[in-house]
Design a protein around this motif. Sequence first.
Motif, short mmCIF file in Angstrom:
data_model
loop_
_atom_site.label_atom_id
_atom_site.label_comp_id
_atom_site.label_asym_id
_atom_site.label_seq_id
_atom_site.Cartn_x
_atom_site.Cartn_y
_atom_site.Cartn_z
N THR A 79 -4.57 -1.99 17.50
CA THR A 79 -6.59 -1.91 17.57
C THR A 79 -6.25 -3.67 18.56
O THR A 79 -5.10 -3.51 19.92
CB THR A 79 -6.51 -2.61 16.62
N HIS A 103 -9.78 -15.39 23.07
CA HIS A 103 -9.69 -14.38 22.15
C HIS A 103 -8.85 -14.41 20.57
O HIS A 103 -8.06 -15.18 21.11
CB HIS A 103 -9.56 -13.05 22.24
N GLU A 105 -7.99 -14.62 29.57
CA GLU A 105 -8.27 -13.37 30.08
C GLU A 105 -9.16 -12.40 31.54
O GLU A 105 -10.13 -13.61 32.63
CB GLU A 105 -10.04 -13.22 29.12
N ASP A 115 -5.84 -11.03 29.36
CA ASP A 115 -6.23 -10.08 28.70
C ASP A 115 -7.37 -9.28 29.09
O ASP A 115 -8.65 -9.58 29.13
CB ASP A 115 -6.36 -10.91 27.68
N SER A 120 -7.90 -3.27 25.23
CA SER A 120 -8.39 -2.46 24.01
C SER A 120 -9.13 -1.54 24.57
O SER A 120 -10.04 -1.30 25.94
CB SER A 120 -9.68 -3.67 23.32
N LYS A 168 -13.61 -1.12 24.53
CA LYS A 168 -15.20 -1.67 25.00
C LYS A 168 -15.19 -0.18 25.70
O LYS A 168 -17.03 0.57 25.95
CB LYS A 168 -15.21 -2.54 25.85
C1 PLP Z 1 -11.16 -10.76 24.41
C2 PLP Z 1 -10.75 -9.92 23.73
N1 PLP Z 1 -9.66 -9.34 23.58
C3 PLP Z 1 -9.12 -8.20 22.65
C4 PLP Z 1 -9.93 -7.67 21.90
C5 PLP Z 1 -9.74 -6.71 19.92
O1 PLP Z 1 -10.30 -5.86 20.39
P1 PLP Z 1 -10.75 -4.70 20.00
O2 PLP Z 1 -12.10 -5.02 19.41
O3 PLP Z 1 -10.52 -3.09 19.62
O4 PLP Z 1 -9.64 -4.88 18.24
C6 PLP Z 1 -11.57 -8.36 21.89
C7 PLP Z 1 -12.60 -7.59 21.34
O5 PLP Z 1 -13.09 -8.07 20.74
C8 PLP Z 1 -11.80 -8.92 22.88
O6 PLP Z 1 -13.07 -9.68 23.33
#
Ligand code: PLP
Length: 448
Positions: free
Chosen positions: A140, A166, A212, A241, A272, A275
């Motif tokens: 994930t 996050h 991010e 990120d 990720s 999205k």
């Molecule tokens: C900035 C950020 N990083 C990581 C993630 C985690 O990704 P995922 O939901 O695909 O596990 C998210 C999603 O909510 C996110 O918004």
Amino acid sequence: MTSTPPTAPEAALTGSLRDFRAPVGPDLIGRASEFYAWQNLRREHELWPYARSTATAPQARCEARSDTGSVFSGINFASQDYLSLSSHPAIKAAAIEAIGEYGVHSAGSAALLGNTANSVRLEAELSAFLGGREIVLYPTGWAAGYGSIQGFVRAKDHVVMDILAHSCLQEGAKAATQNIHYHGHLNLEALTRKLQRIRAEDSENGIMVVTESLFSMHSDTPDLGALRALCDEYGATLLVDCAHDLGSIGEDGLGHLGLQNMLEGADIIIGSFSKTFASNGGFIAVRDRATAEYLRYYSATHTFSNALSPVQAATVLKALEIVRSEEGRQLRRQLMDNILLLRSTMVAAGLEVLGDPSPIVPVSLGLEGVGRFASRNLMALGGIANLVEYPAVPQGAARFRFQVMASHTADDIHQVVEILARAMRDADLEYRLANEARTQAAKATAAA
Ligand SMILES: Cc1ncc(COP(=O)(O)O)c(C=O)c1O
């Protein structure tokens, strides 16, 4: 106005998940029930807009169920599928083909026998997309974020991160070290002060600066070049990120890393697939093989968790092919046209839209109680968007997070803004009525 009662008890309009984060007492299980009581109170008044499920594909118009089971349908701005690839025929075909060839399960960690030819190809194609970086895949995006810090940072090192980073980044940092230094959102002076202070006392250990490329609740972006310069000055490593903008933003789909010419400049990139790339999954991209190999055996969420399933790997591989193609460019243009239309229509309707143009369009609601009424009304009127409340955002700064897709039409956008404006107007009134009812009741009690 909605047909539900205009008033609601104060506890259903106030309080937050944070109130129940640190329950006390020896009964670990029993002490969790206080949260359930508060949640149920909100639920009884249809003020709990979470844990909803789609009853159709997550497309621009969809049918869904609330967590109490009531069915509703509407214009959907609550799904994360920015280029609308989750129902793309070529992607569905690739997923089906992968099932035929490999079955549905990876059946092992990527560190053992969990990879398939598709996940190995995905690493190579993602590497080509990201300028030749080495790629490590994760089950994930959350696992990638967590593993990117836990994998590199040790107890004596430091993590300096934006206060809005996050959850996966915050939890990864907590697992790695107690030396976590938060700085104000996008505040370069505050970051500089933290770095100065750390380096004045500690020249021996590592510092990871964490940010991010597109913040998921505020839709804003740091000056990545300035962060790079600070990292160079203070001997720190820069982690970015790019979960929300990779694939969805910029002519080439490289998001703000591309727009700011910082693909090379970030030491560690994490992303990720959930999205834009139509699947669960995530990755870490580093500059050389030695760093990638280290992660494969020292970031727990890669080593000790099953690999992406063959279906997920095939899905992301095909999505990436589209993202890099002329079709992908066209979808991104469509998406940006929709984003700009949604934002300008909201502003014209007198709504406060936050952040910069991106697939995330936050709309300010203010007090949590107003937000809860607005969310209930929006759903009843045929609009679907996610309510975000404290502690995910600051207290008293509740908002809707609209997530835009390439497949939304101008009609969807005009209709949803009309519905939204009404839902918010009604919410203000309902909130006022609820307060007045409470004041009257308090007076009556005092007089008795
Ligand atoms: C900035 C950020 N990083 C990581 C993630 C985690 O990704 P995922 O939901 O695909 O596990 C998210 C999603 O909510 C996110 O918004």
